[in-house]
Design an enzyme around this catalytic site. Structure first.
Site, PDB file in Angstrom:
ATOM      1  N   ASP A 137       0.831  -1.211   0.000  1.00 28.88           N
ATOM      2  CA  ASP A 137       0.000   0.000   0.000  1.00 28.88           C
ATOM      3  C   ASP A 137       0.861   1.255   0.000  1.00 28.88           C
ATOM      4  OD1 ASP A 137      -2.301  -1.398  -0.122  1.00 28.88           O
ATOM      5  OD2 ASP A 137      -2.679  -1.380   2.037  1.00 28.88           O
ATOM      6  N   CYS A 138       2.041   1.146   0.657  1.00 31.51           N
ATOM      7  CA  CYS A 138       2.907   2.332   0.714  1.00 31.51           C
ATOM      8  C   CYS A 138       3.885   2.412  -0.454  1.00 31.51           C
ATOM      9  CB  CYS A 138       3.653   2.375   2.039  1.00 31.51           C
ATOM     10  SG  CYS A 138       4.270   0.776   2.577  1.00 31.51           S
ATOM     11  N   TYR A 139       4.160   1.249  -1.087  1.00 36.91           N
ATOM     12  CA  TYR A 139       5.052   1.210  -2.267  1.00 36.91           C
ATOM     13  C   TYR A 139       4.325   0.452  -3.380  1.00 36.91           C
ATOM     14  CZ  TYR A 139       8.950   2.661   0.751  1.00 36.91           C
ATOM     15  OH  TYR A 139       9.775   3.341   1.599  1.00 36.91           O
TER      16      TYR A 139
END
Lengths: 398, 133
Positions: A137-139
């Site tokens: 979700d963050c990368y």
């Protein structure tokens, strides 16, 4: 010779580095210092000379560089990464990778390995970066294909775990076939012998008991400045030494680090050893402060006082048999005697470049541009070198 | 007089006893430096010694026999920028065309001594040596 007031007894590291910073130090290359001692003796040398610059240039396998590429948009957490097709280790967070000098591409093309990519970057070339990832979700990005150069990379740091070996083995070959090794091409039937140390110019052979070279020492690295960051791997103090402390076998080594962006292709060179692989040709130089007569005596060492063994690389075992004990003066003469035969020799270490490094370093130390640093911690004096055996879990715990 | 020649063979010419003829008919001393010839032809590098006139007529014989002849001044070239002067090559060069200069500590390449055997090519770590034939 400078005319400033000099202390008569031993000098401290701080005395010497302060004097060097002010441009007042008497600095000699290792070559000059040995001549000076021959003519004037150790006592006078200890009193009148402050710093001796050493140098070495050779294949230094346990080398590599880490990079931070900055973040893409959307960002990626690189798991697998390739620089010009050479795999780089991506098991660090997000956009940091480590590229080993001896790494090869999937086809094992030895003409272009990690070391060659490092040289290309130092030459200012752009290198193709490919990376893949499992998206998070963050990368969210799964793959990227782009170009990078030292201008676009945030940190490009050469970080080598074992360089600058203190003495090294020599090699020959008694078998009936040419052997291709990390010691070069060894012709059959004792056709030649190779050796790999700059001998009397080599940093750790001028400071055999690690009195001045230690963790935190500022060094010449690949044309830029770097530091000794730790003992090198395979550091081994358990070898026989001469009365002057000079080891007769490979002993100490250095882990070093420096900014790749400062380095020059003259001293950072991708090399190929046929059928062995790629490796990095690297130049290292270390200034040695002449603290006292013992240090002067250590730096007065010549190739006649440094010996090593020629091992038989025909034996494909860990403990190769010794064919002859020789000095670097004998090796440097172009021919050695092995079992009654005259065998031509080749260095693998460039004495030409080693001398150039010692000279460049002398100039920048004498001008006060290169500042000597006192080690924050000494290198170990009690390291053994353990083998890797096939063992059980229990045996490994012993 | 001495000269180095690259000979190119087509399949027909590859069966001719050219080295014998150069010696027996033209009085030339032939030193074969490299030879790679099979049923589809190939290449040979020779060094011929003899009188200038004999070499000239020997070359005419080769050309008439269908052998491609190209004189070479150099068989191996060194990239001076790539050479690190390590000296790996000096102990394997059979003719001592590669030697270490004891003053400059540089590796000197004496091209006139090189017989283009190629043994240095894959021994050179920075790949500074190139064979041109």
């Amino acid at each position: 010779m400078k005319k400033n007031k000099r202390p008569s007894g031993p000098k401290t590291f701080t005395d010497i580095s302060t004097r060097a910073r002010d441009g007042d130090a008497v600095v000699m290359t290792a070559m000059e210092f040995k001549e000076f001692v021959k003519t004037n003796g150790v006592k006078k040398a200890a009193k009148e000379v402050d710093i001796v610059t050493t140098g070495t240039f050779g294949a230094m396998c346990s080398s590599g560089a880490y990079f931070n590429f900055g973040h893409s948009d959307p960002p990626i957490k690189m798991q697998r990464a390739w620089l010009d097709g050479i795999p780089a280790y991506g098991g660090l967070a997000a956009v940091d990778v480590y590229l080993g000098a001896t790494e090869l591409d999937d086809s094992n093309n030895m003409m272009h390995g990690g070391a060659h990519v490092i040289e290309d970057l130092v030459r200012g070339r752009a290198v193709r970066l490919k990376a893949t990832a499992h998206a998070t979700d963050c990368y969210p990005l799964k793959e990227i294909d782009t170009y990078v150069s030292l201008k676009t990379i945030n940190q490009a740091v050469l970080m080598n775990v074992r360089n600058c070996y203190q003495n090294y083995a020599a090699a020959s070959n008694t078998s009936g076939r040419t052997m291709y090794t990390y010691m070069g091409k060894l012709l059959p039937e004792l056709g030649n012998a190779t050796y790999c140390s700059s001998g009397e110019l080599s940093p750790l052979l001028n400071d055999p008991l690690y009195r001045t070279i230690g963790i935190g020492s500022r060094i010449f690295l690949g044309g830029g400045e770097g530091f000794v960051i730790w003992e090198g791997t395979q550091f081994n103090t358990g070898v026989e030494r001469t009365p002057n402390g000079v080891p007769k076998r490979p002993a100490g080594s250095l882990a070093v680090l420096g900014d790749l962006k400062q380095m020059t292709p003259e001293f950072v060179k991708g090399l190929t050893f046929t059928r062995y692989g790629a490796t990095l040709g690297l130049g290292i130089g270390v200034p040695i402060p002449i603290l006292d007569e013992d240090m002067a005596k250590a730096c007065a060492v010549t190739d006649k006082d440094i010996s090593t063994a020629i091992f038989d690389y025909a034996q494909q075992t860990r403990a190769r048999p010794v064919l002859a004990e020789v000095t670097y003066a004998q090796l440097g003469s172009g021919e050695v005697d092995i079992k009654g035969r005259r065998v031509p020799t080749s260095p693998l270490s460039s004495i030409y470049k080693a001398r150039k490094i010692a000279e460049l370093l002398k100039k920048s130390v004498a001008k006060g541009d290169f500042v000597l640093t006192e080690p924050v911690q000494r290198l170990p004096l009690d390291r053994s070198f353990k083998p890797l055996d096939t063992r059980s879990e229990k045996e490994a715990m012993k | 007089m001495k000269t180095k020649l690259v000979l190119n063979f087509n399949p027909e010419a590859s069966n001719l006893p050219i080295t014998h003829n150069l010696t027996a008919k033209y009085g030339l001393l032939v030193n074969i430096l490299r030879a790679e010839i099979d049923e589809v032809g190939g290449k040979m590098v020779i060094e011929v010694s003899g009188k200038a006139d004999s070499i000239k007529t020997g070359i005419s014989y080769l050309k008439e026999a269908g052998v491609g002849v190209r004189p070479i001044k150099e068989g191996v070239r060194r990239d001076d920028e790539a050479c690190t002067h390590c000296g790996v090559c000096i102990s394997i060069c059979p003719t001592k065309a590669l030697i270490l200069d004891s003053k400059t500590h540089k590796v000197i390449f004496k091209e006139e001594k090189c017989v283009a055997c190629g043994v240095c090519i894959d021994a050179c770590p920075p790949r500074a040596m190139e064979i041109l034939i």
